[in-house]
Design a protein around this motif. Structure first.
Motif, PDB file in Angstrom:
ATOM      1  N   ARG A  13       0.869  -1.176   0.000  1.00  8.97           N
ATOM      2  CA  ARG A  13       0.000   0.000   0.000  1.00  8.97           C
ATOM      3  C   ARG A  13       0.908   1.229   0.000  1.00  8.97           C
ATOM      4  NH1 ARG A  13      -3.963  -0.306   4.524  1.00  8.97           N
ATOM      5  NH2 ARG A  13      -2.167   0.424   5.700  1.00  8.97           N
ATOM      6  N   ARG A  14       0.729   2.052  -1.010  1.00  9.06           N
ATOM      7  CA  ARG A  14       1.585   3.223  -1.223  1.00  9.06           C
ATOM      8  C   ARG A  14       1.400   4.268  -0.129  1.00  9.06           C
ATOM      9  NH1 ARG A  14       5.355   1.580  -3.960  1.00  9.06           N
ATOM     10  NH2 ARG A  14       4.775   0.420  -5.786  1.00  9.06           N
ATOM     11  N   ARG A  15       2.533   4.736   0.402  1.00  7.26           N
ATOM     12  CA  ARG A  15       2.534   5.782   1.425  1.00  7.26           C
ATOM     13  C   ARG A  15       2.551   7.175   0.791  1.00  7.26           C
ATOM     14  NH1 ARG A  15       6.200   5.319   6.580  1.00  7.26           N
ATOM     15  NH2 ARG A  15       6.049   3.237   5.762  1.00  7.26           N
ATOM     16  N   ARG A  16       3.048   7.248  -0.437  1.00  7.03           N
ATOM     17  CA  ARG A  16       3.223   8.547  -1.116  1.00  7.03           C
ATOM     18  C   ARG A  16       2.584   8.513  -2.502  1.00  7.03           C
ATOM     19  NH1 ARG A  16       9.055   7.461   0.170  1.00  7.03           N
ATOM     20  NH2 ARG A  16       9.298   8.151   2.310  1.00  7.03           N
ATOM     21  N   GLU A  47      10.826  -1.890  -0.064  1.00  6.50           N
ATOM     22  CA  GLU A  47       9.398  -1.782   0.213  1.00  6.50           C
ATOM     23  C   GLU A  47       8.823  -2.959   0.981  1.00  6.50           C
ATOM     24  OE1 GLU A  47       7.188  -0.837  -3.296  1.00  6.50           O
ATOM     25  OE2 GLU A  47       8.249   1.062  -3.564  1.00  6.50           O
ATOM     26  N   THR A  48       9.497  -4.131   0.926  1.00  4.46           N
ATOM     27  CA  THR A  48       8.891  -5.329   1.512  1.00  4.46           C
ATOM     28  C   THR A  48       9.807  -6.104   2.459  1.00  4.46           C
ATOM     29  OG1 THR A  48       9.595  -6.881  -0.209  1.00  4.46           O
ATOM     30  CG2 THR A  48       7.543  -5.638  -0.603  1.00  4.46           C
ATOM     31  N   GLY A  49      11.101  -5.817   2.468  1.00  2.00           N
ATOM     32  CA  GLY A  49      12.039  -6.581   3.276  1.00  2.00           C
ATOM     33  C   GLY A  49      12.439  -7.906   2.650  1.00  2.00           C
ATOM     34  N   LEU A  50      11.929  -8.218   1.471  1.00  2.66           N
ATOM     35  CA  LEU A  50      12.233  -9.494   0.824  1.00  2.66           C
ATOM     36  C   LEU A  50      13.369  -9.355  -0.192  1.00  2.66           C
ATOM     37  CD1 LEU A  50       8.595 -10.770   0.177  1.00  2.66           C
ATOM     38  CD2 LEU A  50      10.150 -11.395   2.054  1.00  2.66           C
ATOM     39  N   LEU A  51      14.225 -10.344  -0.215  1.00  5.94           N
ATOM     40  CA  LEU A  51      15.284 -10.425  -1.217  1.00  5.94           C
ATOM     41  C   LEU A  51      14.747 -11.247  -2.375  1.00  5.94           C
ATOM     42  CD1 LEU A  51      18.164  -9.984  -2.193  1.00  5.94           C
ATOM     43  CD2 LEU A  51      18.812 -12.042  -0.927  1.00  5.94           C
ATOM     44  N   THR A  52      14.785 -10.678  -3.560  1.00  7.57           N
ATOM     45  CA  THR A  52      14.241 -11.352  -4.736  1.00  7.57           C
ATOM     46  C   THR A  52      15.266 -11.447  -5.845  1.00  7.57           C
ATOM     47  OG1 THR A  52      13.369  -9.263  -5.576  1.00  7.57           O
ATOM     48  CG2 THR A  52      11.853 -10.631  -4.307  1.00  7.57           C
ATOM     49  N   ASP A  84      10.164   1.843   3.435  1.00  7.44           N
ATOM     50  CA  ASP A  84      10.383   2.885   2.431  1.00  7.44           C
ATOM     51  C   ASP A  84       9.077   3.625   2.167  1.00  7.44           C
ATOM     52  OD1 ASP A  84      12.071   4.350   0.712  1.00  7.44           O
ATOM     53  OD2 ASP A  84      11.436   3.155  -0.991  1.00  7.44           O
ATOM     54  N   ASP A  85       8.557   3.590   0.940  1.00  5.99           N
ATOM     55  CA  ASP A  85       7.337   4.349   0.648  1.00  5.99           C
ATOM     56  C   ASP A  85       6.083   3.486   0.696  1.00  5.99           C
ATOM     57  OD1 ASP A  85       7.659   2.993  -1.748  1.00  5.99           O
ATOM     58  OD2 ASP A  85       7.259   4.731  -3.003  1.00  5.99           O
ATOM     59  N   ALA A  86       6.151   2.313   1.342  1.00  5.19           N
ATOM     60  CA  ALA A  86       4.971   1.468   1.549  1.00  5.19           C
ATOM     61  C   ALA A  86       4.576   1.514   3.026  1.00  5.19           C
ATOM     62  CB  ALA A  86       5.283   0.027   1.142  1.00  5.19           C
ATOM     63  N   ASP A  87       3.290   1.689   3.297  1.00  3.03           N
ATOM     64  CA  ASP A  87       2.872   1.659   4.702  1.00  3.03           C
ATOM     65  C   ASP A  87       2.282   0.314   5.098  1.00  3.03           C
ATOM     66  OD1 ASP A  87       0.237   1.732   3.778  1.00  3.03           O
ATOM     67  OD2 ASP A  87      -0.114   3.786   4.413  1.00  3.03           O
ATOM     68  N   ALA A  88       2.165  -0.610   4.129  1.00  2.08           N
ATOM     69  CA  ALA A  88       1.736  -1.979   4.407  1.00  2.08           C
ATOM     70  C   ALA A  88       2.203  -2.862   3.261  1.00  2.08           C
ATOM     71  CB  ALA A  88       0.217  -2.062   4.551  1.00  2.08           C
ATOM     72  N   ALA A  89       2.435  -4.124   3.559  1.00  4.16           N
ATOM     73  CA  ALA A  89       2.819  -5.114   2.547  1.00  4.16           C
ATOM     74  C   ALA A  89       2.155  -6.424   2.919  1.00  4.16           C
ATOM     75  CB  ALA A  89       4.334  -5.276   2.501  1.00  4.16           C
ATOM     76  N   ARG A  90       1.620  -7.118   1.915  1.00  3.23           N
ATOM     77  CA  ARG A  90       0.937  -8.377   2.213  1.00  3.23           C
ATOM     78  C   ARG A  90       0.829  -9.246   0.975  1.00  3.23           C
ATOM     79  NH1 ARG A  90      -5.420  -6.719   2.870  1.00  3.23           N
ATOM     80  NH2 ARG A  90      -5.614  -8.940   3.224  1.00  3.23           N
ATOM     81  N   TRP A  91       0.664 -10.544   1.234  1.00  3.90           N
ATOM     82  CA  TRP A  91       0.368 -11.515   0.185  1.00  3.90           C
ATOM     83  C   TRP A  91      -1.146 -11.580   0.048  1.00  3.90           C
ATOM     84  CZ3 TRP A  91       4.274 -13.241  -2.626  1.00  3.90           C
ATOM     85  CH2 TRP A  91       5.550 -13.302  -2.065  1.00  3.90           C
ATOM     86  N   VAL A  92      -1.672 -11.527  -1.176  1.00  4.11           N
ATOM     87  CA  VAL A  92      -3.115 -11.588  -1.374  1.00  4.11           C
ATOM     88  C   VAL A  92      -3.485 -12.705  -2.349  1.00  4.11           C
ATOM     89  CG1 VAL A  92      -3.463  -9.148  -0.845  1.00  4.11           C
ATOM     90  CG2 VAL A  92      -3.169  -9.840  -3.205  1.00  4.11           C
ATOM     91  N   ASP A  93      -4.559 -13.397  -2.014  1.00  3.00           N
ATOM     92  CA  ASP A  93      -5.096 -14.405  -2.919  1.00  3.00           C
ATOM     93  C   ASP A  93      -6.122 -13.726  -3.827  1.00  3.00           C
ATOM     94  OD1 ASP A  93      -7.395 -14.063  -1.352  1.00  3.00           O
ATOM     95  OD2 ASP A  93      -7.150 -15.977  -0.328  1.00  3.00           O
TER      96      ASP A  93
END
Length: 122
Positions: A13-16, A47-52, A84-93
């Protein structure tokens, strides 16, 4: 664009602006001297803390002055956390994605673009 083993899609979810308060794919600008691959890894991590690891280019869209290249990515590690510029991060089905779309909570044209590319979550 990151899908997990269950087919869920990673959204932030975008913070900016642009898209403040709306759910979208992680991403951002390519910095001077960066390749797309390096920018993808950096932006998803910020934005997510994940290494890809980026894979194939899925598609390109133009949104206002921005040309956006979306790459399929595989998660190598990390822990999901908004940053960073995300105020939420999630996996969605697909059910959650459909609910977000119905609530007008997604970035403009995201749902239609993912349908066109056949990359909706499962």
């Amino acid at each position: 664009m990151v899908h997990d083993a269950a087919g869920r899609l990673l959204l932030v979810r975008r913070r900016r602006a642009p898209g403040r308060g709306r759910w979208s794919l992680p991403g951002g600008r390519v910095e001077p001297g960066e390749s797309d691959a390096v920018a993808v890894v950096r932006e998803v991590r910020e934005e997510t803390g994940l290494l890809t690891e980026p894979d194939a280019l899925v598609g390109t869209v133009v949104r206002g002055p921005y040309e956006i290249h979306d790459y399929a990515c595989v998660v190598l590690g990390g822990h999901l956390v908004a940053g960073d510029d995300a105020d939420a991060a999630r996996w969605v089905d697909l059910a959650t994605f459909t609910d977000l779309d119905a609530a007008d909570a997604l970035a403009p044209e995201l749902a239609e673009t993912l349908r066109t590319w056949n990359t909706l979550p499962r």
